[in-house]
Write a protein that holds these residues in place. Structure first.
Motif, mmCIF file in Angstrom:
data_model
loop_
_atom_site.group_PDB
_atom_site.id
_atom_site.type_symbol
_atom_site.label_atom_id
_atom_site.label_comp_id
_atom_site.label_asym_id
_atom_site.label_seq_id
_atom_site.Cartn_x
_atom_site.Cartn_y
_atom_site.Cartn_z
ATOM 1 N N GLU A 78 -0.683 32.186 24.657
ATOM 2 C CA GLU A 78 -0.695 33.023 25.865
ATOM 3 C C GLU A 78 -1.764 32.587 26.862
ATOM 4 O OE1 GLU A 78 -1.056 34.112 22.759
ATOM 5 O OE2 GLU A 78 -2.635 35.622 22.542
ATOM 6 N N PHE A 86 13.567 27.700 25.908
ATOM 7 C CA PHE A 86 14.048 27.503 24.541
ATOM 8 C C PHE A 86 15.508 27.088 24.527
ATOM 9 C CE2 PHE A 86 10.387 30.210 24.026
ATOM 10 C CZ PHE A 86 9.815 29.763 22.848
ATOM 11 N N PHE A 92 14.967 38.107 27.208
ATOM 12 C CA PHE A 92 14.807 39.422 26.591
ATOM 13 C C PHE A 92 16.046 40.268 26.865
ATOM 14 C CE2 PHE A 92 10.353 38.208 27.834
ATOM 15 C CZ PHE A 92 10.020 37.756 26.560
ATOM 16 N N ALA B 450 8.552 33.393 23.099
ATOM 17 C CA ALA B 450 8.793 33.261 24.538
ATOM 18 C C ALA B 450 7.798 34.115 25.308
ATOM 19 C CB ALA B 450 10.220 33.697 24.865
ATOM 20 N N SER B 451 7.580 35.317 24.823
ATOM 21 C CA SER B 451 6.648 36.210 25.505
ATOM 22 C C SER B 451 5.247 35.615 25.555
ATOM 23 C CB SER B 451 6.631 37.562 24.799
ATOM 24 O OG SER B 451 5.564 38.332 25.268
ATOM 25 N N LYS B 452 4.822 35.026 24.433
ATOM 26 C CA LYS B 452 3.459 34.475 24.418
ATOM 27 C C LYS B 452 3.336 33.283 25.349
ATOM 28 C CE LYS B 452 1.962 35.986 19.962
ATOM 29 N NZ LYS B 452 1.621 35.459 18.639
ATOM 30 N N THR B 453 4.354 32.433 25.392
ATOM 31 C CA THR B 453 4.245 31.288 26.293
ATOM 32 C C THR B 453 4.287 31.738 27.740
ATOM 33 O OG1 THR B 453 6.627 30.907 26.267
ATOM 34 C CG2 THR B 453 5.329 29.691 24.660
ATOM 35 N N LEU B 454 4.690 32.981 27.991
ATOM 36 C CA LEU B 454 4.634 33.509 29.353
ATOM 37 C C LEU B 454 3.313 34.214 29.617
ATOM 38 C CD1 LEU B 454 8.301 34.720 29.550
ATOM 39 C CD2 LEU B 454 7.254 33.007 31.033
ATOM 40 N N GLY B 455 2.362 34.024 28.698
ATOM 41 C CA GLY B 455 1.012 34.494 28.967
ATOM 42 C C GLY B 455 0.703 35.914 28.518
ATOM 43 N N VAL B 456 1.576 36.514 27.708
ATOM 44 C CA VAL B 456 1.327 37.889 27.284
ATOM 45 C C VAL B 456 0.733 37.881 25.877
ATOM 46 C CG1 VAL B 456 2.399 40.129 26.843
ATOM 47 C CG2 VAL B 456 3.174 38.734 28.745
ATOM 48 N N SER B 457 -0.306 38.676 25.653
ATOM 49 C CA SER B 457 -1.016 38.668 24.371
ATOM 50 C C SER B 457 -0.161 39.253 23.252
ATOM 51 C CB SER B 457 -2.287 39.492 24.491
ATOM 52 O OG SER B 457 -1.916 40.845 24.678
#
Ligand SMILES: Nc1ncnc2c1ncn2[C@@H]1O[C@H](COP(=O)(O)OP(=O)(O)O)[C@@H](O)[C@H]1O
Ligand SMILES: [Mg+2]
Lengths: 239, 547
Positions: A78, A86, A92, B450-457
């Motif tokens: 992050e 991907f 989502f 995917a969420s983490k690679t978008l910068g979310v912890s």
């Protein structure tokens, strides 16, 4: 060099042999690199290492002179500003196109977010779809949303894992030309991995062959193309 | 080098919270272990000499016979429903699960009420036909009767497990068998039974755990088991030490059972292949065979649901004006309150542990995942005495602290509802966790990544992506836990605060005082709510499998 990968080594916990070893690569700002390798050769693993989803056994990676991983430093995904599209898009499912694209824009004001969203929607030509859910889109549209979502936070490095494998052949050709234009337009440094020579030739500035976990030959797309029928594709489609 | 980094990554809020929860779950087991090896007192020597053999043999007979009979009924029903087409098949498909809504102890007193001297059968025979029957043919208050009750109310576990196994088998297995010239009976014994082995053993071990855990049926029928003995030594004689010795011995039985399960199942786990398979298409039966199949399903459905339900309904109609009072609504409130609070805690703990074991793969996470599911194999009564003795010790400690400052204690745990809820959480965490874990398994890790690679912890991802995506599974886990607690008896009996009753403990108290018709209203509410949930679940899983 903008991206420096040096002597990367990686072995899955369960396996006995290193999947990636002696892997080094330097990439210029704005360059589009294609890593070509057979299925199972470790392409996805390299992207996961770059994105911070796996920790290498040894080796180092730095982007824009910032070390993101080496033997005593590990930046979690992050914090890396490395975007990834991907293979299955991983959009989502509980969010609309708009919320998917805005997801990575956390530090912006609401107005900035809206601007960025409009910009991205325009770029991938999905202005009319922002209120749809991913399952209400075609495969090609989903792919473009995934691209917009990854591009929106302006990552310093953008990774693509077999971006066209889920698309029909005619869509593949169309989208990959669009993609190259978008990446060049935004000057985004990118790596995409594929097992398909055609894709590699059509998209990349430079093609790297992955053999036994490290870099084999390095080619200009024209070299690969001139050696076989890919030439027709390339000339017919882009020049 | 990588080790240090991995360790560094492992130490985080998720690991710490999960480890804390695990410690709480492990406490009862450790306490039982400690007492088991402690020096025995005289009472225990007495129990060992005069009672233990009886207890052991009763428990084993109940387990073995129920296991065999539920297998016979559950597997044959699952086979009929998946492989054949016959009248009312679609109705029976879910209706045969419905007996799960009736807790066995309610079934036990209902059947006793139907069959005894003043019950509907004997009085009809007497009054209408002037027939007097030999009482011994109508007496079910014995071990045979208990086996009957356990069988008809627990077979649905076997039915559900083998049915979903068979539904995921390729039709080619049965087609090949048909081509090779086996008739239906041969196919059943030579193909269906062997390939379903792992599923059957899984079912048997769940059913055996239910039998071991039971207090209501065996108490009502007057059969000595470990659980009744634990109640006696502790509630009757206040001999916690011997109660713990009994609990320890029972845990040895449980562990042997789980080992048996592991070995009997072998390397084959009943995981379903994810690739597309051609499902079994039910074959139409000839007229007479179809009647037979429908008839068989109907008999089981009547015995296991319709008859007891009708009897309870009649009783309720007879007595509801006496029963349905302010106190009765208090019961409903109590039951819903403890069940809801516990279920909420369980799903929160379950989500945290499931998320941890999913993100951080490694030996420690695996151990945590395994430990989380042991709660369900520890009988409720055993958890109850452990939790009680922990809270008593805590109370005494607090008392001495408060005395030191010459104050009155602010809270006394042993008379509070906190103790009961803690015990529920330990016992039923497995149920909630399994549901949530399978939810996470279905969505995989790619959305989180995917969420983490978008910068979310990790925390942000947890609330924005992980939880919303498994909310169906969380809700499912909540409902399953809720109805399990609604039906729960032994643990609640031992730990409910003074003058605090739930629907289940009240119904049991009435039934034990020979006030069966008074017990009916409370029982029907339990059955009604569980029944609705079961129907609901059937519909959801039906939809899921059609996709
Ligand atoms: N989680 C894992 N554990 C062990 N081995 C893995 C895991 N993931 C991938 N592999 C193995 O690593 C190799 C490379 O995988 P991958 O990077 O996905 O290849 P590609 O993307 O080129 O098809 C394969 O042989 C695969 O079997
Ligand atoms: Mg791959």
């Amino acid at each position: 060099m903008f991206v420096m990968i040096e002597n990367l080594k990686y072995q899955y916990n369960k396996s006995t042999k290193a999947i990636i070893q002696n892997f080094s690569l330097k990439i210029k700002k704005g360059e589009i690199i294609s890593i070509l390798g057979e299925s199972g050769s470790g392409k996805s693993t390299i992207l996961r290492l770059l994105a911070g989803l796996e920790t290498p056994n040894s080796g180092s990676i730095s982007i824009n002179d910032n070390v993101i991983v080496n033997h005593h430093h590990f930046l979690p995904p992050e914090k890396r500003e490395v975007g990834i599209v991907f293979q299955d898009y991983a959009l989502f499912p509980h969010m609309t196109v708009e919320r998917n694209i805005k997801y990575g824009l956390r530090k912006m004001s609401r107005i900035q977010k809206q601007q960025r969203l409009d910009e991205m929607l325009q770029l991938v030509r999905l202005e009319d779809y922002k209120n749809r859910y991913p399952y209400e889109l075609s495969g090609g549209q989903q792919q473009r949303v995934a691209l917009a979502r990854a591009l929106a936070p302006a990552p310093s490095l953008l990774l693509f894992d077999e971006p066209f494998s889920n698309l029909d052949a005619h869509l593949q050709i169309k989208i990959r030309n669009e993609l190259r234009e978008i990446l060049k337009h935004t000057n985004t440094t990118s790596i995409f991995v594929t097992h398909d020579q055609t894709d590699a030739v059509a998209l990349a500035d430079r093609i790297i062959l992955l053999e036994n976990g490290s870099i084999g030959n390095e080619l200009k797309p024209s070299e690969l193309a001139s050696t076989n029928y890919m030439l027709q594709y390339r000339t017919g489609l882009r020049i | 080098m990588r080790l240090i980094q991995q360790v560094k990554q492992q130490i985080n809020i998720w690991a710490i919270l999960s480890s804390m929860f695990i410690l709480v779950i492990l406490l009862p087991a450790m306490l039982v272990g400690k007492h088991f090896f402690a020096k025995p007192n005289e009472n225990w020597l007495h129990i060992k000499e005069y009672l233990l053999l009886d207890i052991l043999s009763n428990t084993l007979v109940l387990m073995a016979m129920t296991g065999i009979l539920t297998t016979a009924i559950g597997v044959s029903l699952a086979w009929l429903i998946t492989v054949y087409q016959f009248p009312l098949r679609n109705f029976f498909k879910w209706a045969l699960i419905l007996p799960l809504a009736i807790p066995p102890f309610i079934g036990a007193y209902t059947y006793h009420g139907i069959l005894n001297y003043t019950g509907v059968i004997q009085s009809t025979l007497r009054n209408q036909f002037d027939v007097q029957v030999e009482q011994k043919y109508f007496d079910i208050m014995n071990i045979g009767g208990a086996i009957f009750i356990f069988t008809i109310f627990l077979y649905p576990y076997m039915y559900v497990i083998t049915k979903s196994f068979l539904e995921n088998q390729s039709s080619s297995i049965i087609e090949n068998a048909r081509i090779l010239g086996g008739n239906s009976i041969e196919i059943f014994f030579r193909i269906i039974l062997p390939i379903s082995r792992a599923a059957i053993i899984g079912g048997v071990s769940i059913i055996a755990l239910e039998v071991i855990n039971d207090y209501g049926v065996v108490k009502y029928f007057g059969i000595q088991t470990f659980i009744t003995a634990i109640f006696q030594t502790w509630a009757g004689m206040s001999d916690l030490d011997s109660a713990f010795k009994l609990a320890g011995t029972l845990m040895v039985v449980v562990i042997l059972l789980l080992l048996f399960e592991k070995f009997a199942r072998g390397r084959k786990r009943y995981s379903y292949s994810t690739s597309k398979i051609r499902p079994i298409i039910p074959k139409k039966l000839t007229k007479s065979k179809a009647m037979l199949a429908s008839g068989y399903c109907a008999v089981i459905f009547c015995l296991a649901f319709l008859i007891p339900f009708a009897q309870l309904f009649l009783w309720m109609v007879m007595t509801y004006d006496k029963i349905v009072t302010v106190e009765f609504f208090g019961l409903i409130k109590n039951s819903f309150f403890v069940a809801a609070i516990s279920a909420v805690i369980i799903v929160i703990v379950g989500v945290i542990i499931a998320n941890y074991t999913r993100i951080y793969q490694g030996i420690y996470a695996k151990v945590i995942s395994k430990v989380t599911v042991i709660g369900y194999s520890i009988p409720g009564a055993v958890i109850a005495i452990s939790v009680l003795s922990i809270f008593v010790a805590l109370d005494n400690y607090l008392l001495s602290v408060f005395n030191y400052f010459q104050m009155d204690p602010l809270i006394i745990f042993r008379t509070s509802i906190i103790m009961l809820i803690t015990a529920y959480v330990i016992r039923f965490l497995t149920v909630g966790y399994n549901s949530i874990e399978s939810g996470f398994e279905k969505i995989g890790n790619s959305f989180t990544e995917a969420s983490k690679t978008l910068g979310v912890s990790t925390i942000g991802t947890f609330f924005k992506v992980d939880v919303p995506m498994v909310k169906g599974a969380i809700f499912g886990g909540f409902i399953l836990v809720f109805i399990d607690i609604l039906k729960e008896l032994p643990l609640t009996m031992l730990l409910q605060p003074f003058n605090f009753f739930t629907l289940a403990t009240r119904a049991f108290r009435y039934a034990n005082d020979e006030m069966v018709s008074e017990a009916a209203s409370a029982s029907l509410i339990i059955i009604f709510i569980s029944g609705i949930c079961i129907y609901f679940f059937h519909k959801i899983s039906e939809k899921g499998s059609e996709k």
